[in-house]
Design an enzyme around this catalytic site. Structure first.
Site, PDB file in Angstrom:
ATOM      1  N   HIS A  84      14.413  22.557 -24.621  1.00 57.14           N
ATOM      2  CA  HIS A  84      15.797  22.339 -24.781  1.00 57.14           C
ATOM      3  C   HIS A  84      15.887  21.029 -23.727  1.00 57.14           C
ATOM      4  CE1 HIS A  84      20.105  22.118 -24.628  1.00 57.14           C
ATOM      5  NE2 HIS A  84      19.958  22.535 -23.234  1.00 57.14           N
ATOM      6  N   TYR A 119      20.906  10.040 -12.134  1.00 51.51           N
ATOM      7  CA  TYR A 119      21.539   8.852 -12.009  1.00 51.51           C
ATOM      8  C   TYR A 119      21.426   8.109 -13.244  1.00 51.51           C
ATOM      9  CZ  TYR A 119      24.089  10.780  -8.173  1.00 51.51           C
ATOM     10  OH  TYR A 119      24.635  11.643  -7.582  1.00 51.51           O
ATOM     11  N   SER A 153      33.790   2.631 -17.686  1.00 45.79           N
ATOM     12  CA  SER A 153      34.546   1.457 -17.205  1.00 45.79           C
ATOM     13  C   SER A 153      34.841   0.239 -18.282  1.00 45.79           C
ATOM     14  CB  SER A 153      33.257   0.840 -16.189  1.00 45.79           C
ATOM     15  OG  SER A 153      33.028   1.805 -15.046  1.00 45.79           O
ATOM     16  N   SER A 211       7.490   4.050 -22.823  1.00 42.51           N
ATOM     17  CA  SER A 211       8.700   3.565 -23.404  1.00 42.51           C
ATOM     18  C   SER A 211       9.681   3.306 -22.573  1.00 42.51           C
ATOM     19  CB  SER A 211       9.022   4.687 -24.559  1.00 42.51           C
ATOM     20  OG  SER A 211      10.354   4.590 -24.819  1.00 42.51           O
ATOM     21  N   SER A 212      10.215   4.052 -21.772  1.00 35.76           N
ATOM     22  CA  SER A 212      11.238   3.821 -20.621  1.00 35.76           C
ATOM     23  C   SER A 212      10.894   2.555 -19.843  1.00 35.76           C
ATOM     24  CB  SER A 212      11.604   5.085 -19.783  1.00 35.76           C
ATOM     25  OG  SER A 212      12.242   5.997 -20.623  1.00 35.76           O
ATOM     26  N   LYS A 218      34.381   5.513  -7.680  1.00 37.89           N
ATOM     27  CA  LYS A 218      34.464   5.237  -9.025  1.00 37.89           C
ATOM     28  C   LYS A 218      35.633   5.997  -9.568  1.00 37.89           C
ATOM     29  CE  LYS A 218      30.069   3.971 -10.219  1.00 37.89           C
ATOM     30  NZ  LYS A 218      30.370   2.788 -10.992  1.00 37.89           N
ATOM     31  N   GLU A 271      16.534  10.072 -11.570  1.00 40.56           N
ATOM     32  CA  GLU A 271      16.408  10.503 -13.466  1.00 40.56           C
ATOM     33  C   GLU A 271      17.927  10.868 -13.344  1.00 40.56           C
ATOM     34  OE1 GLU A 271      14.878  10.075 -15.851  1.00 40.56           O
ATOM     35  OE2 GLU A 271      15.794  11.410 -17.049  1.00 40.56           O
ATOM     36  N   HIS A 301      15.728  13.332  -9.113  1.00 38.25           N
ATOM     37  CA  HIS A 301      17.002  13.149  -8.774  1.00 38.25           C
ATOM     38  C   HIS A 301      17.458  11.517  -9.365  1.00 38.25           C
ATOM     39  CE1 HIS A 301      21.085  13.663  -7.427  1.00 38.25           C
ATOM     40  NE2 HIS A 301      20.919  12.418  -7.046  1.00 38.25           N
ATOM     41  N   ASP A 305      19.175 -11.956 -28.335  1.00 35.78           N
ATOM     42  CA  ASP A 305      18.601 -11.034 -28.610  1.00 35.78           C
ATOM     43  C   ASP A 305      17.917 -10.427 -27.129  1.00 35.78           C
ATOM     44  OD1 ASP A 305      16.559  -8.883 -29.710  1.00 35.78           O
ATOM     45  OD2 ASP A 305      17.115  -9.751 -31.368  1.00 35.78           O
ATOM     46  N   TRP A 331      11.968  22.738 -17.657  1.00 41.43           N
ATOM     47  CA  TRP A 331      11.996  21.212 -18.030  1.00 41.43           C
ATOM     48  C   TRP A 331      11.014  20.601 -16.505  1.00 41.43           C
ATOM     49  CZ3 TRP A 331      14.206  16.539 -15.690  1.00 41.43           C
ATOM     50  CH2 TRP A 331      15.036  16.858 -15.071  1.00 41.43           C
ATOM     51  N   HIS A 360      17.346  18.168  -2.112  1.00 42.91           N
ATOM     52  CA  HIS A 360      18.453  19.158  -2.205  1.00 42.91           C
ATOM     53  C   HIS A 360      18.073  20.033  -3.376  1.00 42.91           C
ATOM     54  CE1 HIS A 360      20.682  15.929  -4.890  1.00 42.91           C
ATOM     55  NE2 HIS A 360      20.012  16.654  -5.758  1.00 42.91           N
ATOM     56  N   HIS A 361      17.031  19.764  -4.361  1.00 43.85           N
ATOM     57  CA  HIS A 361      16.652  20.614  -5.294  1.00 43.85           C
ATOM     58  C   HIS A 361      15.654  21.804  -4.600  1.00 43.85           C
ATOM     59  CE1 HIS A 361      18.592  18.434  -8.838  1.00 43.85           C
ATOM     60  NE2 HIS A 361      18.067  17.327  -7.900  1.00 43.85           N
ATOM     61  N   THR A 368      30.964   7.885  -5.497  1.00 42.41           N
ATOM     62  CA  THR A 368      31.316   8.748  -6.673  1.00 42.41           C
ATOM     63  C   THR A 368      32.692   8.731  -6.932  1.00 42.41           C
ATOM     64  OG1 THR A 368      29.221   9.949  -6.820  1.00 42.41           O
ATOM     65  CG2 THR A 368      30.631  10.313  -8.303  1.00 42.41           C
ATOM     66  N   ARG A 380      18.917  32.156 -13.692  1.00 41.99           N
ATOM     67  CA  ARG A 380      18.714  31.301 -14.948  1.00 41.99           C
ATOM     68  C   ARG A 380      17.547  31.485 -15.422  1.00 41.99           C
ATOM     69  NH1 ARG A 380      17.645  25.078 -12.508  1.00 41.99           N
ATOM     70  NH2 ARG A 380      17.420  24.621 -14.618  1.00 41.99           N
TER      71      ARG A 380
HETATM   72  C1  HEM Z   1      28.450  14.292  -6.843  1.00 41.31           C
HETATM   73  C2  HEM Z   1      27.112  14.249  -7.157  1.00 41.31           C
HETATM   74  C3  HEM Z   1      26.163  15.459  -7.284  1.00 41.31           C
HETATM   75  C4  HEM Z   1      25.749  16.152  -6.220  1.00 41.31           C
HETATM   76  C5  HEM Z   1      26.417  16.354  -4.859  1.00 41.31           C
HETATM   77  C6  HEM Z   1      24.948  17.174  -7.096  1.00 41.31           C
HETATM   78  C7  HEM Z   1      24.101  18.093  -6.337  1.00 41.31           C
HETATM   79  C8  HEM Z   1      23.092  18.880  -6.976  1.00 41.31           C
HETATM   80  C9  HEM Z   1      22.399  19.810  -6.102  1.00 41.31           C
HETATM   81  C10 HEM Z   1      22.648  20.236  -4.983  1.00 41.31           C
HETATM   82  C11 HEM Z   1      21.620  20.527  -7.327  1.00 41.31           C
HETATM   83  C12 HEM Z   1      20.571  21.657  -6.896  1.00 41.31           C
HETATM   84  C13 HEM Z   1      21.011  23.026  -7.214  1.00 41.31           C
HETATM   85  C14 HEM Z   1      19.888  24.010  -7.010  1.00 41.31           C
HETATM   86  O1  HEM Z   1      18.952  23.980  -7.872  1.00 41.31           O
HETATM   87  O2  HEM Z   1      20.257  25.007  -6.309  1.00 41.31           O
HETATM   88  C15 HEM Z   1      21.921  19.788  -8.294  1.00 41.31           C
HETATM   89  C16 HEM Z   1      21.222  20.269  -9.494  1.00 41.31           C
HETATM   90  C17 HEM Z   1      21.264  19.446 -10.732  1.00 41.31           C
HETATM   91  N1  HEM Z   1      22.079  18.405 -10.906  1.00 41.31           N
HETATM   92 FE1  HEM Z   1      23.430  17.573  -9.563  1.00 41.31          FE
HETATM   93  N2  HEM Z   1      24.632  16.646  -8.058  1.00 41.31           N
HETATM   94  C18 HEM Z   1      25.607  15.528  -8.300  1.00 41.31           C
HETATM   95  C19 HEM Z   1      25.490  15.106  -9.585  1.00 41.31           C
HETATM   96  C20 HEM Z   1      25.079  14.992 -10.784  1.00 41.31           C
HETATM   97  C21 HEM Z   1      24.800  14.473 -11.858  1.00 41.31           C
HETATM   98  C22 HEM Z   1      25.843  12.894 -11.990  1.00 41.31           C
HETATM   99  C23 HEM Z   1      23.741  14.692 -12.687  1.00 41.31           C
HETATM  100  C24 HEM Z   1      23.313  14.178 -14.082  1.00 41.31           C
HETATM  101  C25 HEM Z   1      23.777  13.690 -14.951  1.00 41.31           C
HETATM  102  C26 HEM Z   1      23.074  15.991 -12.104  1.00 41.31           C
HETATM  103  C27 HEM Z   1      22.259  16.671 -12.628  1.00 41.31           C
HETATM  104  C28 HEM Z   1      21.785  17.847 -12.064  1.00 41.31           C
HETATM  105  C29 HEM Z   1      20.803  18.535 -12.785  1.00 41.31           C
HETATM  106  C30 HEM Z   1      20.043  18.274 -14.270  1.00 41.31           C
HETATM  107  C31 HEM Z   1      20.340  19.686 -11.780  1.00 41.31           C
HETATM  108  C32 HEM Z   1      19.360  20.874 -12.060  1.00 41.31           C
HETATM  109  C33 HEM Z   1      18.193  20.669 -12.036  1.00 41.31           C
HETATM  110  C34 HEM Z   1      17.318  21.892 -12.306  1.00 41.31           C
HETATM  111  O3  HEM Z   1      17.007  22.403 -11.267  1.00 41.31           O
HETATM  112  O4  HEM Z   1      16.893  22.099 -13.486  1.00 41.31           O
HETATM  113  N3  HEM Z   1      23.838  16.120 -10.963  1.00 41.31           N
HETATM  114  N4  HEM Z   1      22.599  18.898  -8.280  1.00 41.31           N
HETATM  115 CU   LIG Z   2      19.528  16.015  -7.317  1.00 46.12          CU
END
Ligand code: HEM
Ligand SMILES: [Cu+2]
Lengths: 282, 534
Positions: free
Chosen positions: B85, B265, B276, B177-178, B339, B263, B261, B114, B150, B310-311, B336, B458
Site C-alpha cells: 500500500h 517534501y 498557490s 524514471s523520476s 505559506k 521525499e 525526508h 513542449d 515501505w 527525526h524518523h 511552512t 502500527r
Molecule cells: C511541519 C512539517 C512536518 C514535521 C515537523 C514532520 C515531522 C515528522 C516526524 C517527527 C515524523 C516521525 C514520526 C515517527 O516515526 O515517530 C514524521 C513522519 C512522517 N511524515 Fe512528517 N512532518 C512534517 C510534514 C510532513 C509532510 C508535508 C509529509 C508528506 C507530505 C510528511 C510525511 C511523513 C511520513 C510519510 C512519515 C512517516 C514515515 C514512516 O515512518 O513511514 N510529513 N513526520
Molecule cells: Cu521526515
C-alpha cells in the site's frame, strides 16, 4: 515535427523509448530470477541487455543524425548542457551514498563495535580500519595505494589531459589532433580497466580480499566497482565520439556530443581521486 | 477567442505540410508520443489506476483491523498489504500524479512548445508500467510481496524472499524514471521560458516544481544506492547492514531517510504550488507575498536535507544528535507557516467563490495544517519516543499526504480539467466528492490520533480490546472514503466525454498563460512561437 524555422525543436513520435522499457523489464526480471536460483534467468537478463544496446544504438543514432542535420539550434544546445549537468549531479549523489556508507562504517559503526559494551559479545575484536568486522573469521590483506592504484591515478589524470588536447584540436579545426587525442584517451581508459581487472584478481587470489570481506571488502569493491563501471561507460561513449569524429562529425562551433562526454570523463576522474585518497590511501 | 485564433494562426503558419499525417494513431500514438499533453495524460491515468490498486490494499488492511483478532489474513500477508500500500501510493499514485501535472502545465504556464527532452519524457513515463508490473508481480512469487514496510528497513529487507528483489528493481526503475523526468523539468524551466518570463514572474506551481525536481535529482540516487546495498547484502555477501561484518542496520535508516525526508517534501511542494494557483484565482486577488513564497519553498528544500533523523529518535542516537534533529525539524515549521499565512492573507477580503477546486484548496489548508501540527508534536524527541511506530504517526502522515498531497491533486484536477478537455466538469459531482471525502477522511484518520496516543502500534494485524471502537469507526470511514473516490472517476469521465463547453478562461481570476493565451482545449502543439510576457 522537424521544423527548422521554429525556435524550439520538438521531435517526432519515437518508438525507441518503449524498447528501453521492455529492456529494463526483462533485465530486472531476469536478474531477479537468476539471483533466486533460476539459472535461465541469465538469458532473460542478457536478452534485456541486448535490447538496451539496440535501443541506445538507434536512439543515439537518431540524435546524432538530427544534430548533424542542423536541427539543433543554440537553444537546444543549452538544453543539453543543463541536462548533462543535472545528470552528472545525480551521479554525484549516487556515489555520495556509497562514500557516506564508507564514512559511517569507518568513523562510527566499527569503533562502536569495539567499545566496552561489545566487548561482551566480541572480546577479541580490534576495531581498527581496515577491518572485516568482528564476526567475519577470514583474514585478508588490504589493498595498498602505491602500486597499481597510483599508476591508475596517473593514467586517468593523463586521460583528462588528452581529452582536453582533443578538444583544443576540435576548436582549432585540427581534426588530426582531435582524433589522436581521443584515441589516446580511449587507450588510457582501456588500460585503466585492464589494470583494475588485474587488481581485482590479485585481491581475490592473493590478498583473500573479497566482496564478503566485511566493511572493508564491501566498501572497497562497491566503490571501485561502480567507478570501474562508470569508466567502462565513459570509454564506450568516448569510442562512439571517436568514431563520429573519424566520420567527420562535430564542428568547432557545434559539438556538445563531444563536450558532454568530456564532462562525464572529468567527473569519473574526480571520483577516482576521491577513491584514491579515501579508499586506497588513508 | 482572439487568443485562440492567434494560436491557431501561428500553428498553421509554422507547418506548411501536414505534420500529423505520419503520426501513429490508436495505441501506438500513446506508446510513441513525444507530446507533453499526451504524456501528462498518461501519467495522470496511470496514477489513477495505481491509486485504486493501492486503495484496494488499504481496504485489505482496514478490513483486517475492523475487529480485534485475526480475521482474514495471515500476519505475513498483512505485512505485505501495508508495505505494498505504501510503496504503490507513494511511487505509483502521488508522485506520478504530480509529474502528470508538471507535464501538462509547465510548458503551458511558461509559454514553451513542449518539454525540453520530448523523447526522454516518453521514456520517463513508459518506465512506470514495467515497474508497476514488477511490484504487483511480487505478490505471486514464492514468499510473496515485500513485507518490510515501505521503508524496507534492513535487516528485514535483507532476509526476505524473491519478492523483495522485484521490489528493489521496481524502485530502481521508478527512480530512473523520476530522475529523467526531473532533469527534463529543470531544463524546461531553466531554458524554455517565453521571453520576458523572468524567474520571479513564474507561476508558483512552476517554482515549486523546479525545487521539487532539484530535490528528486539529489535524493533518488541516494535511494538507489541504499537499495543496491540491500541487494548486494542479500545476494553477494556484502556486510553493509550486518554488525558481524562491521556494518550497521541503523546505517540503512540513515541513508533511507536522507532520501525519505526530502521525499515527503517532493510529495508536498507541488501540492503547495497547485494550491498557490487555485487560491488567488478564486479569491480574485494576486497571491499575497509571492516572493516570500518562493523563499519559503527554497528554504524548505534546503532544510529538508538536515532533518532526516527525526524518523530515528528511538534508534539510540547520541543526545546531541537528537537535539540537533529536533530543532532542525521544528525550524521547518517556520517556512511552512509562512505559506499557510500567505494563503490565508490571499483570501483575506477577497471576493471568494467556492467552486470545487477552491473547496479542495481550502480543505487542504485546514486539514493539512493539522498534519503539520502533529508533525511538530512528533518532532519533540521525548514525545516521539512514546509515539514512534504508533497510529499517531499513521494519522500524521495521512493528514499531510491524503488531505495534503491528494486534496491538492484533486483541486488541481478540477481546476485544469476544463482547460485540458474543453468541457466544464460537473460542479454537483465535484462538490459531493469534496464533502464526502472531507468527512470520511476525518472519520477514518482522526480516531487514529487517539489510538496512537493510547499506544496502538502500527503495522500489526491484531490489537488489544480497548482499541476496538475507534478501529471499527476508522474502517467504516475508509470504506466511505474509498467509495467516494468513484465520484471523482465519474466526474473525470463525464468531463472528458462532454458537458458544457469551457471558454478559454472559465475562471474569472485566473491569469496564467494557459488561460490567457490558449483556447480550451489547447491545440496539440501550443506556443510554437513563444508568447511575450510583460
Ligand atoms: C511541519 C512539517 C512536518 C514535521 C515537523 C514532520 C515531522 C515528522 C516526524 C517527527 C515524523 C516521525 C514520526 C515517527 O516515526 O515517530 C514524521 C513522519 C512522517 N511524515 Fe512528517 N512532518 C512534517 C510534514 C510532513 C509532510 C508535508 C509529509 C508528506 C507530505 C510528511 C510525511 C511523513 C511520513 C510519510 C512519515 C512517516 C514515515 C514512516 O515512518 O513511514 N510529513 N513526520
Ligand atoms: Cu521526515
Amino acid at each position: 515535427m522537424l521544423n527548422q524555422s521554429a525556435r524550439y525543436f520538438v521531435p517526432d513520435p519515437s518508438h525507441w523509448p518503449i524498447f528501453g522499457s521492455v529492456a529494463l523489464l526483462s533485465m530486472a526480471s531476469g536478474a531477479a530470477l537468476w539471483m533466486n536460483e533460476a539459472s535461465w534467468g541469465k538469458f532473460v537478463l542478457i536478452a534485456g541487455v541486448c535490447i538496451l544496446f539496440f535501443m541506445m544504438f538507434g536512439w543515439f543514432g537518431t540524435v546524432a543524425r538530427e544534430s548533424e542535420g542542423g536541427k539543433y539550434n543554440s537553444q537546444v544546445d543549452l538544453g543539453f548542457r543543463w541536462g548533462m549537468s543535472w545528470f552528472i549531479f545525480s551521479e554525484v549523489m549516487f556515489f555520495a551514498a556509497f562514500f557516506g556508507a564508507l564514512f559511517y562504517m569507518r568513523v562510527l559503526s566499527v569503533p562502536w563495535l569495539g567499545d566496552l559494551e561489545h566487548k561482551l559479545l566480541w572480546p577479541d575484536f580490534n576495531a581498527q580500519w581496515p577491518t572485516a568486522g568482528p564476526g567475519v573469521a577470514e583474514k585478508f590483506t588490504p589493498m595498498g595505494a602505491w602500486g597499481i592504484p597510483a599508476l591508475n591515478t596517473f593514467l586517468l589524470l593523463s586521460s583528462g589531459v588528452t581529452v582536453t588536447i582533443a578538444h583544443w584540436g576540435l576548436l582549432k579545426n585540427n581534426r588530426k589532433q582531435l582524433i589522436l587525442g581521443l584515441a589516446a584517451t580511449v587507450a588510457l581508459g582501456i588500460t585503466f580497466l585492464c589494470f583494475q581487472a588485474y587488481e581485482y584478481s590479485h585481491a581475490y587470489s592473493e590478498l583473500n580480499l573479497k566482496l564478503s570481506s566485511g566493511a572493508y571488502g564491501a566498501t572497497f569493491f562497491m566503490l571501485t566497482g561502480f567507478h570501474g563501471f562508470h569508466v567502462t561507460i565513459g570509454t564506450l561513449m568516448l569510442t562512439v565520439i571517436l568514431a563520429r569524429s573519424i566520420a567527420g562529425h562535430f564542428t568547432a562551433e557545434h559539438h556538445f556530443g563531444f563536450e558532454g562526454v568530456a564532462w562525464y570523463w572529468h567527473f569519473v576522474d574526480v571520483v577516482w581521486l576521491l577513491l584514491f585518497i579515501l579508499v586506497y590511501w588513508l | 477567442m482572439e487568443a485562440a485564433s492567434h494560436a491557431k494562426a501561428t500553428h498553421d503558419h509554422a507547418h506548411s505540410h501536414d505534420d500529423h499525417a505520419h503520426h501513429p494513431s490508436g495505441l501506438m500514438r500513446w506508446v510513441t508520443t513525444t507530446n507533453h499533453k499526451d504524456i501528462g495524460t498518461l501519467y495522470l491515468f496511470f496514477s489513477m489506476t495505481m491509486f485504486f490498486i493501492g486503495g484496494l490494499l488499504a481496504f485489505g488492511i482496514r478490513a483486517e483491523l475492523f475487529q480485534p483478532g485475526l480475521q482474514y489474513w495471515e500476519p505475513e500477508f498483512f505485512n505485505e498489504l501495508t508495505t505494498m500500500h505504501g510503496l504503490i501510493m507513494v511511487f505509483g499514485a502521488i508522485m506520478p500524479a504530480f509529474v502528470g501535472f508538471a507535464n501538462w502545465q509547465i510548458p503551458l504556464m511558461i509559454g514553451a512548445p513542449d518539454m525540453a527532452f520530448a523523447r526522454m519524457n516518453n521514456w520517463s513515463f513508459w518506465l512506470l508500467p514495467p515497474a508497476a508490473i514488477l511490484l504487483v508481480a511480487s505478490f505471486f512469487v514464492p514468499g510473496g510481496a515485500p513485507a518490510a514496510g515501505w521503508t524496507i528497513y534492513a535487516p528485514l529487507s535483507t532476509q526476505m524472499g524473491p519478492g523483495m528483489d522485484l521490489g528493489i528493481f521496481a524502485l530502481h526503475i521508478m527512480g530512473a524514471s523520476s530522475i529523467m523526468g526531473s532533469i527534463n523539468i529543470v531544463t524546461t524551466i531553466l531554458n524554455m521560458r517565453a521571453p520576458g518570463m523572468t524567474l520571479m514572474k513564474m507561476p508558483l506551481f512552476v517554482w515549486t516544481w523546479l525545487i521539487t525536481a532539484y530535490l528528486l535529482i539529489a535524493v533518488m540516487p541516494v535511494l538507489a544506492g541504499a537499495i543496491t546495498m540491500v541487494l548486494t547484502d542479500r545476494h553477494f555477501g556484502t556486510n553493509f547492514f550486518n554488525a558481524a561484518g562491521g556494518g550497521d542496520p541503523v546505517m540503512f535508516q540513515h541513508i533511507f531517510w536522507f532520501f525519505g525526508h526530502p521525499e515527503v517534501y517532493i510529495m508536498i511542494l507541488p501540492a503547495f504550488g497547485i494550491v498557490s494557483q487555485v487560491i488567488p484565482t478564486f479569491a480574485r486577488k494576486p497571491l499575497f507575498g509571492y516572493a516570500s513564497m518562493v523563499y519559503a519553498t527554497s528554504s524548505i528544500a534546503i532544510l529538508s536535507f538536515i532533518v532526516w533523523a527525526h524518523h530515528m529518535f528511538t534508534t539510540g542516537m547520541p543526545a546531541a544528535g537528537q537535539l540537533f534533529f529536533m530543532f532542525a525539524t521544528m525550524l521547518i515549521a517556520v517556512p511552512t507557516g509562512v505559506k499557510v499565512f500567505n494563503w490565508i492573507a490571499t483570501m483575506w477580503k477577497g471576493s471568494m467563490t467556492f467552486e470545487t477546486p477552491m473547496l479542495f484548496a481550502i480543505g487542504f489548508i485546514f486539514v493539512f495544517s493539522m498534519g503539520g501540527f502533529t508533525g511538530l508534536i512528533l518532532a519533540i524527541t521525548p514525545v516521539d519516543i512514546q509515539l514512534q511506530d504508533t497510529y499517531y504517526v499513521v494519522a500524521h502522515f495521512h493528514y499531510v499526504l491524503v488531505a495534503g498531497s491528494l486534496y491538492a491533486i484533486f483541486s488541481g484536477a478540477y481546476f485544469w480539467l476544463p482547460k485540458w478537455t474543453g468541457h466544464m466538469y460537473s460542479e454537483t459531482l465535484g462538490k459531493w466528492h469534496f464533502w464526502l471525502s472531507l468527512i470520511f477522511f476525518n472519520v477514518t484518520f482522526f480516531p487514529m490520533h487517539f489510538l496512537g496516543l493510547a499506544g496502538m502500534p502500527r503495522r500489526i494485524p491484531d490489537y488489544a480490546l480497548q482499541f476496538a471502537d475507534f478501529n471499527m469507526l476508522a474502517t467504516i470511514g475508509a470504506l466511505g472514503f474509498g467509495l467516494s473516490q468513484l465520484l471523482f472517476v465519474a466526474a473525470v469521465i463525464k468531463c472528458i466525454r462532454g458537458g458544457e463547453k469551457a471558454p478559454a478562461n472559465p475562471w474569472e481570476g485566473a491569469d496564467t498563460l494557459e488561460w490567457t493565451h490558449l483556447p480550451s482545449p489547447p491545440p496539440y502543439h501550443s506556443f510554437e512561437t513563444p508568447p511575450v510576457v510583460k
